[in-house]
Scaffold this motif. Structure first.
Motif, PDB file in Angstrom:
ATOM      1  N   ALA A 216       0.854  -1.230   0.167  1.00 24.76           N
ATOM      2  CA  ALA A 216      -0.219   0.015  -0.086  1.00 24.76           C
ATOM      3  C   ALA A 216       0.870   1.265   0.011  1.00 24.76           C
ATOM      4  N   GLU A 217       1.915   1.066   0.732  1.00 21.55           N
ATOM      5  CA  GLU A 217       3.025   2.559   0.959  1.00 21.55           C
ATOM      6  C   GLU A 217       3.546   2.427  -0.585  1.00 21.55           C
ATOM      7  N   CYS A 221       3.096   5.876  -2.765  1.00 16.32           N
ATOM      8  CA  CYS A 221       4.089   6.584  -3.401  1.00 16.32           C
ATOM      9  C   CYS A 221       4.025   6.734  -4.721  1.00 16.32           C
ATOM     10  N   ALA A 222       3.830   5.842  -5.261  1.00 18.47           N
ATOM     11  CA  ALA A 222       3.661   6.000  -6.858  1.00 18.47           C
ATOM     12  C   ALA A 222       2.462   6.823  -7.408  1.00 18.47           C
ATOM     13  N   GLN A 223       1.465   6.692  -6.705  1.00 19.25           N
ATOM     14  CA  GLN A 223       0.349   7.667  -7.142  1.00 19.25           C
ATOM     15  C   GLN A 223       0.631   9.106  -6.622  1.00 19.25           C
ATOM     16  N   ALA A 224       1.289   9.344  -5.423  1.00 24.48           N
ATOM     17  CA  ALA A 224       1.737  10.522  -5.350  1.00 24.48           C
ATOM     18  C   ALA A 224       2.486  11.052  -6.336  1.00 24.48           C
ATOM     19  N   MET A 225       3.535  10.149  -6.737  1.00 20.65           N
ATOM     20  CA  MET A 225       4.570  10.819  -7.797  1.00 20.65           C
ATOM     21  C   MET A 225       3.730  11.315  -9.084  1.00 20.65           C
ATOM     22  N   ALA A 226       2.750  10.331  -9.383  1.00 19.49           N
ATOM     23  CA  ALA A 226       1.893  10.923 -10.556  1.00 19.49           C
ATOM     24  C   ALA A 226       1.195  12.017 -10.500  1.00 19.49           C
ATOM     25  N   GLN A 227       0.666  12.225  -9.147  1.00 22.40           N
ATOM     26  CA  GLN A 227       0.033  13.283  -8.614  1.00 22.40           C
ATOM     27  C   GLN A 227       0.600  14.601  -8.625  1.00 22.40           C
ATOM     28  N   LEU A 228       2.058  14.587  -8.310  1.00 23.07           N
ATOM     29  CA  LEU A 228       3.045  15.531  -8.240  1.00 23.07           C
ATOM     30  C   LEU A 228       2.963  16.299  -9.604  1.00 23.07           C
ATOM     31  N   ASN A 229       3.483  15.517 -10.700  1.00 23.93           N
ATOM     32  CA  ASN A 229       3.521  15.906 -12.093  1.00 23.93           C
ATOM     33  C   ASN A 229       1.980  16.641 -12.648  1.00 23.93           C
ATOM     34  N   ARG A 709      11.351   7.688  -1.576  1.00 25.63           N
ATOM     35  CA  ARG A 709      10.713   6.644  -0.694  1.00 25.63           C
ATOM     36  C   ARG A 709       9.985   5.584  -1.595  1.00 25.63           C
ATOM     37  N   LEU A 710       9.788   6.054  -2.810  1.00 22.11           N
ATOM     38  CA  LEU A 710       9.371   4.865  -3.941  1.00 22.11           C
ATOM     39  C   LEU A 710      10.315   3.820  -4.029  1.00 22.11           C
TER      40      LEU A 710
END
Length: 878
Positions: A216-217, A221-229, A709-710
């Motif tokens: 889940a973590e 992290c992957a989702q947060a990276m995509a959201q960052l872009n 973190r990813l």
């Protein structure tokens, strides 16, 4: 184990020494009457082995009523080529002595008791008396009186000793070693898997949960990276839109248009206030007209509604009660909104300090009209109150309650019924006297021909003939006479209390009272129209209007002449908007309150008009007073209808003038421009907030190091997958090992049960051919199989369970003997619930068991056991 001698002294009923010696190796049959001492001998054997000599909890072993007694038991027996002599003395000077091989070895006290426990297979209590769960092998083989059917409990207590003997005979792995291995595998498997559903638990579940959290973590992290872009692109677009809107400022144009529309709407609001005042007058006139029309229609429909008055009255009363709560809520809401309107008006008044003189003059004109209307209403209310006082005084003077008139009607019906019953059962005396002849009845002269009803004893005097006493024969007549007298007294008292002489007078007064009540109700409703909150409130409203007119006149006198310059409108739109909204809500609350009040008044009036008795109502409808009232209401109706039509014409004219200005379009313009300006400002505000939020979010994301973190989360997932797989392989291995051990254990248990099953079937075949006993894992019989069916032991009869219990004990004794353990069977009054046929089968089994074991059998039915091939030894009571 073979007993050769039993000696008792000062033991229960045997105060003097009693000796049984020369006991045989096989069956020893002791007979005697009840209370001869058979059970005492059996209890002495149990006490000698199972009870601690030092315990003080065996006072029942002493002879009754003898203090200082020393109950003593001496037993001589042999086992495994050794001879034993046991001497045990309880209570006073308690001691225990065990001599082995004619004194070659001597044990005393607890040492002797422990040696006996190890030899026979039982346990001694820590303190107090022995318990069944400690009796072991003796508790199984030594059957107490009435306890032959209780096999499960006794065999369960002896289970470890039986299992040890069966293990020794079958050659299987020692139970303790196999159990330890099985329990260890079960324990380790239970630490990883749930016993109910096989799901992971403990460390295994923790590993799976840790892996799930790591996955889940990693996904987060992957989702947060995509959201960052995505956020970076969104921030650039928002900044461009914000700069363009900040330059154009489209909301200012909308706000300017809204202020202009608000000023036009304020001018129309003055005209709307005058129109609303006119509509309120029309509403009151409409209410009055509706009330009068309803009264006239009710006058016309009273006769046709006679049959449904009771039902409608009940329904109307229910609606009145139901309307109380909504009316209270509407009144509370109206007070709240009126306070809000007052507050808004104060604010508008502060803003409009420079209002023009024309506004004050219009307000004064409206107040003058309001004062005139209130003065007219006060005059009408005063007239109604004076008329109502006169009617109320008359109503109080002639009032007869519904309960009283009902009670009077009920009393007359009861009185009539009792008189009819009295006439029906009274003695009827008919007479016809010759001309010139006379007679007296209780001193009252009789002449001519007539008849008399006698309800009590009377004396008939015939001159020249004699005197006759006539007593009515009805048994219920005296009681009926007393009941009739009581009802007559109550009826007379009620008439006197009501101040009438007959029911008809009461009915007429009650009808008049009901008519007066309806008149009063009509006056109250008319009064409620003119003064819905009471005369004091109406007078207060008139005083309030006068008081409000004075400051307006003063302000008008102080105002400078009109210059034509418009007042400052900077704060006016917001204040006027707040006042408009508060007045709209207050108007709605007033309408809700008025509707609730009208509904309550109408329901109350209808409920009261419908109540009353039909006969009184009919008399009231036909009275001259009612006709005059109907004529007066018709004239009043024509007058009110004319006034209502005039008000309706004026309302239409005012409404047409107001509609020509199209105030709804102006109000829509205000709402449209204000909403457009608010939307533009809110959109710009949101863009600014979203820019700040995205900038902070991007700064925070950069500080958190999402890329690092990813990578760390992916590495943790791989490590936890390997750990989870290790637990999975171990759990599967333990599951397989436990399955194998379970199968092996079942097979070993089956081999372990084989010797016992063989011995059980040996004895069972004597009683139930082609039957078998099913054993459980604890080596206990649980069910009897016969043919295609199976019966649980507890479902069998008492006698059958006793027979099977004794046969099972014979089988257990055979196994113990084969394993080299001492066996002694004691049957105390057993098989007393056995029929003759079954007893013959049990004799065969008993004789067969006696060829391998010593059996002591105590019975009071010596004749039933004469064919056992042994001498019966009698025990006599002394």
């Amino acid at each position: 184990m073979k007993l050769s001698r039993i000696a008792l002294e000062e033991f229960r009923k045997f105060r003097q020494p009693m000796v049984l010696d020369g006991l045989q190796d096989g069956l020893n049959l002791f007979v005697g009457a009840n209370e001869a001492g058979k059970s005492t001998v059996a209890s002495a054997i149990r006490a000698a082995f199972l009870e601690r000599y030092s315990t003080s909890k065996v006072a029942d072993l002493a002879p009754r009523g003898e203090s200082g007694a020393r109950p003593t038991v001496e037993l001589a027996f042999t086992h495994a080529d050794h001879s034993y002599v046991l001497k045990k003395q309880f209570l006073s000077r308690a001691r225990c002595e065990l001599l082995i091989d004619d004194g070659a070895q001597r044990l005393d006290g607890e040492e002797a008791e422990n040696a006996l426990a190890a030899l026979l297979g039982f346990e001694l209590p820590g303190r107090g008396q022995s318990k069944p769960d400690l009796a072991g092998i003796p508790g199984l083989l030594w059957i107490q009186q009435g306890d032959g059917h209780n096999l499960q409990e006794a065999a369960g207590h002896a289970g470890p000793h039986l299992r040890e003997a069966l293990t020794q005979l079958s050659g299987e792995l020692a139970a303790s070693d196999g159990d330890r291995l099985f329990e260890r595998v079960s324990s380790e498997r239970a630490a990883l898997l749930d016993a109910r559903n096989g799901r992971p638990k403990g460390a295994y579940k923790d590993a799976e949960d840790a892996l799930a959290r790591a996955i889940a973590e990693r996904d987060d992290c992957a989702q947060a990276m995509a959201q960052l872009n995505t956020d970076v692109d969104r921030l650039a677009e928002l900044r461009r839109e914000h700069e363009r809107a900040q330059t154009d400022q489209p909301w200012k144009d909308f706000e300017t248009r809204a202020v202009e529309a608000r000023a036009r709407l304020a001018a129309l609001a003055k005209e709307r206030e005058a129109f609303e005042g006119l509509r309120r007058e029309q509403s009151q006139a409409a209410q009055t007209l509706t009330l009068l029309q309803d009264q006239v229609r009710r006058d016309q429909q009273d006769e046709s509604d006679y049959q449904t008055l009771v039902q409608e009255a009940q329904a109307a009363r229910g609606r009145v009660e139901a309307a109380q709560a909504p009316l209270a809520r509407a009144r509370d809401q109206r007070e709240i909104h009126v306070a809000a309107v007052d507050a808004a008006r104060l604010r508008v008044a502060a803003v409009q300090a420079v209002a023009d003189r024309g506004d004050l003059e219009r307000q004064l004109a409206q107040l003058n009209a309001e004062v005139q209307r209130l003065d007219d209403a006060l005059k009408a209310v005063t007239t109604l109150i004076e008329q109502g006082s006169t009617l109320k005084a008359e109503a109080l003077r002639i009032e007869i309650a519904d309960a009283d008139i009902d009670a009077l009607r009920k009393s007359e019906r009861e009185l009539a019924n009792l008189q009819l019953r009295q006439q029906a059962i009274a003695t009827r005396l008919s007479y016809q006297l010759e001309a010139g002849q006379a007679a007296t009845l209780d001193g009252r002269p009789l002449a001519g021909a007539d008849q008399v009803l006698l309800t009590s004893a009377a004396e008939l005097d015939l001159p020249g003939v004699g005197r006759f006493r006539i007593e009515p024969g009805g048994q219920d007549l005296p009681a009926l006479q007393r009941e009739l007298a009581g009802v007559q007294a109550a009826w007379a008292a009620l008439l006197e209390r009501l101040g009438v002489t007959a029911l008809a007078d009461a009915e007429q007064r009650h009808a008049r009272f009901t008519a007066l009540q309806r008149e009063l109700d009509g006056m109250r409703k008319t009064l409620a129209i003119h003064a819905p909150k009471g005369v004091d409130v109406l007078r207060g409203q008139r005083d309030d209007a006068l008081a409000r007119r004075v400051p307006l006149q003063e302000r008008l006198a102080k105002l400078p002449p009109m210059t034509g310059t418009a007042p400052d409108q900077d704060d006016l739109p917001a204040a006027v908007q707040a006042l408009r909204e508060a007045e709209a809500v207050a108007t709605q609350a007033d309408a809700s309150l008025a509707a609730a009040q009208r509904a309550l008044d109408a329901d109350s009036a209808r409920a009261q008009l419908l109540e009353g008795q039909a006969a009184a109502r009919r008399a009231e409808l036909q009275s001259p007073e009612r006709a005059a009232q109907r004529q007066a209401r018709a004239g009043r109706l024509a007058e009110v209808r004319s006034g209502h039509d005039e008000l309706e014409r004026r309302v239409r004219e005012a409404q047409g003038a107001l509609a020509a200005h199209r105030p709804e379009l102006v109000e829509q313009d205000v709402q449209r421009y204000e909403k457009s300006a608010a939307i533009e400002r809110e959109a710009q505000h949101k863009r600014h907030g979203e820019i700040l939020q995205l900038q902070g979010k991007l700064d925070q994301a950069g500080a958190q190091g999402l890329g690092e973190r990813l990578s760390e989360s992916a590495a943790a997932c791989e490590r936890l997958v390997r750990r989870r797989d290790d637990f999975t392989r171990r759990a599967a291995a333990l599951e397989l090992l436990l399955t194998l051990l379970t199968d092996k254990r079942a097979a070993a248990t089956q081999r372990l049960q084989a010797p016992l099953a063989r011995r059980l079937n040996h004895y069972l075949a004597l009683l139930f051919p082609e039957a078998a006993l099913r054993l459980d894992d604890a080596l206990l019989p649980t069910a009897l199989r016969r043919g295609d069916g199976e019966d649980l032991l507890e479902a069998l009869s008492f006698g059958t369970r006793e027979q099977l219990g004794i046969l099972a004990r014979f089988a257990y004794a055979d196994l113990l003997r084969e394993a080299g353990r001492p066996t002694l069977l004691v049957l105390d009054d057993a098989l007393v619930h056995t029929d003759d046929a079954r007893r013959d089968f049990m004799k065969r089994a008993l004789f067969d068991a006696a060829t391998r074991h010593q059996i002591l059998m105590f019975t009071c039915h010596g004749d039933a056991w004469r064919d056992m091939g042994v001498e019966q030894r009698r025990i006599g009571g002394s």
